[in-house]
Design an enzyme around this catalytic site. Structure first.
Site, PDB file in Angstrom:
ATOM      1  N   TYR A 163       0.869  -1.174   0.000  1.00  0.00           N
ATOM      2  CA  TYR A 163       0.000   0.000   0.000  1.00  0.00           C
ATOM      3  C   TYR A 163       0.905   1.223   0.000  1.00  0.00           C
ATOM      4  O   TYR A 163       1.588   1.505   0.986  1.00  0.00           O
ATOM      5  CB  TYR A 163      -0.886  -0.042   1.248  1.00  0.00           C
ATOM      6  CG  TYR A 163      -1.905   1.057   1.309  1.00  0.00           C
ATOM      7  CD1 TYR A 163      -2.635   1.433   0.185  1.00  0.00           C
ATOM      8  CD2 TYR A 163      -2.169   1.722   2.504  1.00  0.00           C
ATOM      9  CE1 TYR A 163      -3.585   2.435   0.239  1.00  0.00           C
ATOM     10  CE2 TYR A 163      -3.129   2.727   2.574  1.00  0.00           C
ATOM     11  CZ  TYR A 163      -3.826   3.072   1.430  1.00  0.00           C
ATOM     12  OH  TYR A 163      -4.767   4.063   1.489  1.00  0.00           O
ATOM     13  N   LYS A 211     -12.890   7.985  -9.074  1.00  0.00           N
ATOM     14  CA  LYS A 211     -12.465   9.312  -9.494  1.00  0.00           C
ATOM     15  C   LYS A 211     -13.603  10.327  -9.394  1.00  0.00           C
ATOM     16  O   LYS A 211     -14.753  10.005  -9.681  1.00  0.00           O
ATOM     17  CB  LYS A 211     -11.954   9.239 -10.928  1.00  0.00           C
ATOM     18  CG  LYS A 211     -10.780   8.270 -11.064  1.00  0.00           C
ATOM     19  CD  LYS A 211     -10.575   7.840 -12.490  1.00  0.00           C
ATOM     20  CE  LYS A 211      -9.543   6.706 -12.545  1.00  0.00           C
ATOM     21  NZ  LYS A 211      -9.438   6.120 -13.894  1.00  0.00           N
ATOM     22  N   ARG A 271     -10.712   0.211 -22.695  1.00  0.00           N
ATOM     23  CA  ARG A 271     -11.976   0.809 -23.164  1.00  0.00           C
ATOM     24  C   ARG A 271     -11.842   2.316 -23.164  1.00  0.00           C
ATOM     25  O   ARG A 271     -10.838   2.857 -22.705  1.00  0.00           O
ATOM     26  CB  ARG A 271     -13.092   0.419 -22.197  1.00  0.00           C
ATOM     27  CG  ARG A 271     -12.710   0.793 -20.770  1.00  0.00           C
ATOM     28  CD  ARG A 271     -13.821   0.653 -19.790  1.00  0.00           C
ATOM     29  NE  ARG A 271     -13.349   0.606 -18.420  1.00  0.00           N
ATOM     30  CZ  ARG A 271     -13.142   1.648 -17.635  1.00  0.00           C
ATOM     31  NH1 ARG A 271     -13.351   2.860 -18.090  1.00  0.00           N
ATOM     32  NH2 ARG A 271     -12.712   1.491 -16.405  1.00  0.00           N
ATOM     33  N   ARG A 288     -16.938  15.410 -12.475  1.00  0.00           N
ATOM     34  CA  ARG A 288     -18.002  14.408 -12.620  1.00  0.00           C
ATOM     35  C   ARG A 288     -19.156  14.822 -11.708  1.00  0.00           C
ATOM     36  O   ARG A 288     -18.998  14.858 -10.484  1.00  0.00           O
ATOM     37  CB  ARG A 288     -17.520  13.027 -12.171  1.00  0.00           C
ATOM     38  CG  ARG A 288     -16.400  12.456 -12.989  1.00  0.00           C
ATOM     39  CD  ARG A 288     -16.197  10.992 -12.591  1.00  0.00           C
ATOM     40  NE  ARG A 288     -15.012  10.432 -13.210  1.00  0.00           N
ATOM     41  CZ  ARG A 288     -14.804   9.133 -13.369  1.00  0.00           C
ATOM     42  NH1 ARG A 288     -15.699   8.263 -12.936  1.00  0.00           N
ATOM     43  NH2 ARG A 288     -13.704   8.687 -13.938  1.00  0.00           N
TER      44      ARG A 288
HETATM   45  P1  ADP Z   1     -12.737   5.348 -15.498  1.00  0.00           P
HETATM   46  O1  ADP Z   1     -11.375   4.837 -15.211  1.00  0.00           O
HETATM   47  O2  ADP Z   1     -13.154   5.415 -16.901  1.00  0.00           O
HETATM   48  O3  ADP Z   1     -13.058   6.529 -14.714  1.00  0.00           O
HETATM   49  P2  ADP Z   1     -14.347   3.962 -13.678  1.00  0.00           P
HETATM   50  O4  ADP Z   1     -13.473   3.144 -12.831  1.00  0.00           O
HETATM   51  O5  ADP Z   1     -14.979   5.174 -13.144  1.00  0.00           O
HETATM   52  O6  ADP Z   1     -13.590   4.203 -15.012  1.00  0.00           O
HETATM   53  O7  ADP Z   1     -15.449   3.034 -14.286  1.00  0.00           O
HETATM   54  C1  ADP Z   1     -16.301   3.460 -15.303  1.00  0.00           C
HETATM   55  C2  ADP Z   1     -17.551   2.667 -15.196  1.00  0.00           C
HETATM   56  O8  ADP Z   1     -17.261   1.295 -15.344  1.00  0.00           O
HETATM   57  C3  ADP Z   1     -18.242   2.813 -13.851  1.00  0.00           C
HETATM   58  O9  ADP Z   1     -19.619   2.722 -14.087  1.00  0.00           O
HETATM   59  C4  ADP Z   1     -17.733   1.603 -13.090  1.00  0.00           C
HETATM   60  O10 ADP Z   1     -18.634   1.255 -12.083  1.00  0.00           O
HETATM   61  C5  ADP Z   1     -17.677   0.586 -14.197  1.00  0.00           C
HETATM   62  N1  ADP Z   1     -16.684  -0.481 -13.987  1.00  0.00           N
HETATM   63  C6  ADP Z   1     -15.358  -0.406 -14.147  1.00  0.00           C
HETATM   64  N2  ADP Z   1     -14.771  -1.596 -13.922  1.00  0.00           N
HETATM   65  C7  ADP Z   1     -15.748  -2.457 -13.605  1.00  0.00           C
HETATM   66  C8  ADP Z   1     -15.796  -3.851 -13.273  1.00  0.00           C
HETATM   67  N3  ADP Z   1     -14.693  -4.604 -13.222  1.00  0.00           N
HETATM   68  N4  ADP Z   1     -16.992  -4.387 -12.993  1.00  0.00           N
HETATM   69  C9  ADP Z   1     -18.103  -3.639 -13.054  1.00  0.00           C
HETATM   70  N5  ADP Z   1     -18.133  -2.342 -13.384  1.00  0.00           N
HETATM   71  C10 ADP Z   1     -16.982  -1.748 -13.645  1.00  0.00           C
HETATM   72  P1  ADP Z   2      -9.827  -0.361 -10.053  1.00  0.00           P
HETATM   73  O1  ADP Z   2      -9.692  -1.476 -11.046  1.00  0.00           O
HETATM   74  O2  ADP Z   2     -10.903  -0.596  -9.080  1.00  0.00           O
HETATM   75  O3  ADP Z   2      -9.845   0.966 -10.730  1.00  0.00           O
HETATM   76  P2  ADP Z   2      -7.062   0.191  -9.307  1.00  0.00           P
HETATM   77  O4  ADP Z   2      -6.042  -0.861  -9.145  1.00  0.00           O
HETATM   78  O5  ADP Z   2      -7.002   0.999 -10.558  1.00  0.00           O
HETATM   79  O6  ADP Z   2      -8.505  -0.464  -9.163  1.00  0.00           O
HETATM   80  O7  ADP Z   2      -6.997   1.139  -8.047  1.00  0.00           O
HETATM   81  C1  ADP Z   2      -7.971   2.134  -7.792  1.00  0.00           C
HETATM   82  C2  ADP Z   2      -7.420   3.161  -6.829  1.00  0.00           C
HETATM   83  O8  ADP Z   2      -7.064   2.567  -5.571  1.00  0.00           O
HETATM   84  C3  ADP Z   2      -6.152   3.861  -7.275  1.00  0.00           C
HETATM   85  O9  ADP Z   2      -6.409   4.943  -8.149  1.00  0.00           O
HETATM   86  C4  ADP Z   2      -5.544   4.300  -5.959  1.00  0.00           C
HETATM   87  O10 ADP Z   2      -6.156   5.463  -5.449  1.00  0.00           O
HETATM   88  C5  ADP Z   2      -5.894   3.155  -5.035  1.00  0.00           C
HETATM   89  N1  ADP Z   2      -4.799   2.160  -5.029  1.00  0.00           N
HETATM   90  C6  ADP Z   2      -4.748   1.031  -5.759  1.00  0.00           C
HETATM   91  N2  ADP Z   2      -3.602   0.343  -5.518  1.00  0.00           N
HETATM   92  C7  ADP Z   2      -2.918   1.054  -4.608  1.00  0.00           C
HETATM   93  C8  ADP Z   2      -1.664   0.863  -3.923  1.00  0.00           C
HETATM   94  N3  ADP Z   2      -0.902  -0.209  -4.125  1.00  0.00           N
HETATM   95  N4  ADP Z   2      -1.288   1.799  -3.037  1.00  0.00           N
HETATM   96  C9  ADP Z   2      -2.063   2.882  -2.797  1.00  0.00           C
HETATM   97  N5  ADP Z   2      -3.238   3.117  -3.395  1.00  0.00           N
HETATM   98  C10 ADP Z   2      -3.683   2.215  -4.286  1.00  0.00           C
HETATM   99 MG    MG Z   3      -8.339   1.724 -12.016  1.00  0.00          MG
END
Ligand code: ADP
Ligand code: ADP
Ligand code: MG
Length: 452
Positions: free
Chosen positions: A201, A236, A291, A337
């Site tokens: 983390y 985000k 995507r 957003r």
């Molecule tokens: P971005 O990186 O484009 O901001 P978000 O993480 O906000 O993407 O996701 C965009 C949309 O896709 C949201 O509605 C989120 O809930 C959905 N989403 C993203 N990853 C997944 C997943 N693995 N399963 C279900 N919904 C997902």
């Molecule tokens: P998701 O697929 O749900 O978007 P991510 O792996 O992209 O998951 O992580 C989403 C968010 O969680 C990151 O933008 C960051 O804020 C936090 N996060 C994820 N991994 C770490 C890490 N190893 N250390 C600190 N924060 C993290």
């Molecule tokens: Mg992510």
């Protein structure tokens, strides 16, 4: 170029894709659930078809109904938007067998990047640094062994997770053990796979992501970065392009890593390579989103490139018409957003009918939305209502424009996150560009609580 495209999505992103198609001279087919029969994406599309009831599993995730509509309307391709079926490799593969182009990368690429553990392994092979963690999916014992060796705190992550869900922090071996079993059960239920892994983390990182664009002819471009560190519950809230955190040198290094990442998986289409940056200018691959992303307009504003149109062109086999040296980052862009959530009530969803909807306009302000006066916000779907995007010659101008725009924005009938955005835009830390992924929840929200 395609004659007709079906958009397997709803809301602002369906509208965004329809607009791109119109400009390309491509006809569009909207699909919709029962409560969405009057939605903006349905009104704007050339043709439309109902695909099921409100529940997403029976409509926007209903593969048979969507493919049936595609066949009846004789479309050439399907654009999945984001969310729903956008990162479903099975759906992408099935489209192919039905003779339809899926507007996105190959099913194998989606699958490889959809598993966070598989993606990390592939990136390590490609020489892209990843957050230190277990080599792949791990057992509870392996998780504890890794964390004891590497040091706490660690994150437990679901391999198949997304949307900020399926991530847990553990400060001690006991916490790690206590969380592991339930995290696996939750991952199985939410993402269809119990696979978990553990990574360090990082404290106070920045989330910086690079937009990439690749065609079927071996060209891979990056379109610079976005800073998506302003998050609530790892989701985000506000993004900007560029990132105030990056030096030119770090930007160049990360851009090269993003292009290497895309090349390593033979990427085609628009994608995003997400990184975390620590306080010592080290960066780590986080994941790749295969995507279009919610925050793509900020990149469009600074580069002048219509990412959705390019996505459609490369899916139709056209080569990218520009080289890397022609991609320029000009000025600055910010996106807010606006969600149908109540910031005064722990961001609870705020469904209901919009009685007044007066979005901003004016110089260098873009509004991507799917709402209008009389529109009813559903509880069934994502609460994202609208995105406001501004451009300025520099960061202060982009922020000043956004503040002006949000001051004009009037919404009545439901609660939205507009008031929170107005406060963020006036915050001294934000104005100085000094924030990390924990800032919004820890520092900014705590200030609000003190004031209240
Ligand atoms: P971005 O990186 O484009 O901001 P978000 O993480 O906000 O993407 O996701 C965009 C949309 O896709 C949201 O509605 C989120 O809930 C959905 N989403 C993203 N990853 C997944 C997943 N693995 N399963 C279900 N919904 C997902
Ligand atoms: P998701 O697929 O749900 O978007 P991510 O792996 O992209 O998951 O992580 C989403 C968010 O969680 C990151 O933008 C960051 O804020 C936090 N996060 C994820 N991994 C770490 C890490 N190893 N250390 C600190 N924060 C993290
Ligand atoms: Mg992510």
């Amino acid at each position: 170029m395609y004659q007709k495209i079906l958009i397997a999505n709803r809301g602002e992103i369906a509208v965004r894709v329809i607009r791109a198609c119109r400009e390309l001279g491509v006809r569009t087919v909207a699909v919709y659930s029962e409560p969405d029969h009057d939605a903006l994406h349905v009104r704007l599309a050339d043709e439309s078809e109902a695909i099921g009831p409100a529940k997403a599993a029976e409509s926007y995730l209903n593969v048979q109904a969507i493919l049936g509509a595609a066949t009846r309307h004789h479309v050439d391709a399907i654009h999945p938007g984001y969310g729903f079926l956008a990162e479903n490799s099975h759906f992408a593969a099935v489209c192919k067998t039905w003779g339809l182009d899926f507007i996105g990368p190959e099913p194998e690429t989606i699958e490889r990047m959809g598993s966070k553990t598989a993606a990390r392994q592939r990136m390590q092979q490609a020489g892209v640094p990843v957050v230190p963690g277990t080599p792949g999916a791990c057992s509870e014992e392996e998780a504890v062994a890794f964390a004891t060796e590497a040091g706490f705190p660690v994150l437990i992550k679901a391999s198949a997770g997304g949307g900020g869900r399926g991530i847990r922090v553990a400060q001690t071996p006991d916490e790690l053990r206590a969380a592991f079993g339930s995290a696996a059960r939750e991952a199985a239920a939410s993402f269809g796979s119990p696979e978990l892994y553990v990574e360090r983390y990082l404290s106070s990182p920045r989330h910086v992501e690079f937009q990439v664009l690749a065609d079927r002819h071996g060209h891979v471009l990056h379109l610079f970065e976005r800073d998506s560190s302003l998050q609530r519950r790892r989701q985000k809230v506000l993004e900007e392009a560029l990132s105030p955190r990056l030096t030119p040198r770090l930007r160049a290094e990360m851009a090269a890593a993003a292009v290497a990442a895309a090349r390593a998986v033979h990427y085609v289409g628009a994608g995003t390579v997400e990184f975390l940056v620590d306080g010592d200018d080290r960066f780590y691959f986080l994941e790749m989103n295969t995507r279009i992303q919610v925050e793509h307009p900020t990149t469009e504003m600074i580069t002048g490139i219509d990412i959705v149109k390019e996505q459609i062109r490369v899916a139709a086999n056209e080569p990218l018409r520009i080289g890397q040296s022609e991609v320029e980052a000009r000025g600055w862009s910010v996106e807010c957003r606006i969600n149908a959530e109540d910031p005064d009530n722990r961001f609870a969803p705020s469904p209901g009918t919009i009685t007044r909807w007066s979005p901003p306009a004016g110089p260098w302000v873009r509004v991507d939305d799917g709402a209008y006066p009389g529109y009813t916000v559903q509880t069934h779907y994502d609460s994202l209502l609208c995105k406001v995007i501004s451009w300025g010659r520099d960061r202060p101008e982009a922020i000043a424009r956004m503040s002006r725009a949000l001051a004009e924005f009037e919404v009545e009938g439901i609660r939205t996150t507009l008031p929170m955005h107005r406060r963020i835009l006036a915050d001294p830390d934000f104005l100085a560009g000094l924030y990390d992924t924990g800032w919004l929840e820890n520092t900014f929200m705590a200030r609000g609580a003190q004031r209240a």
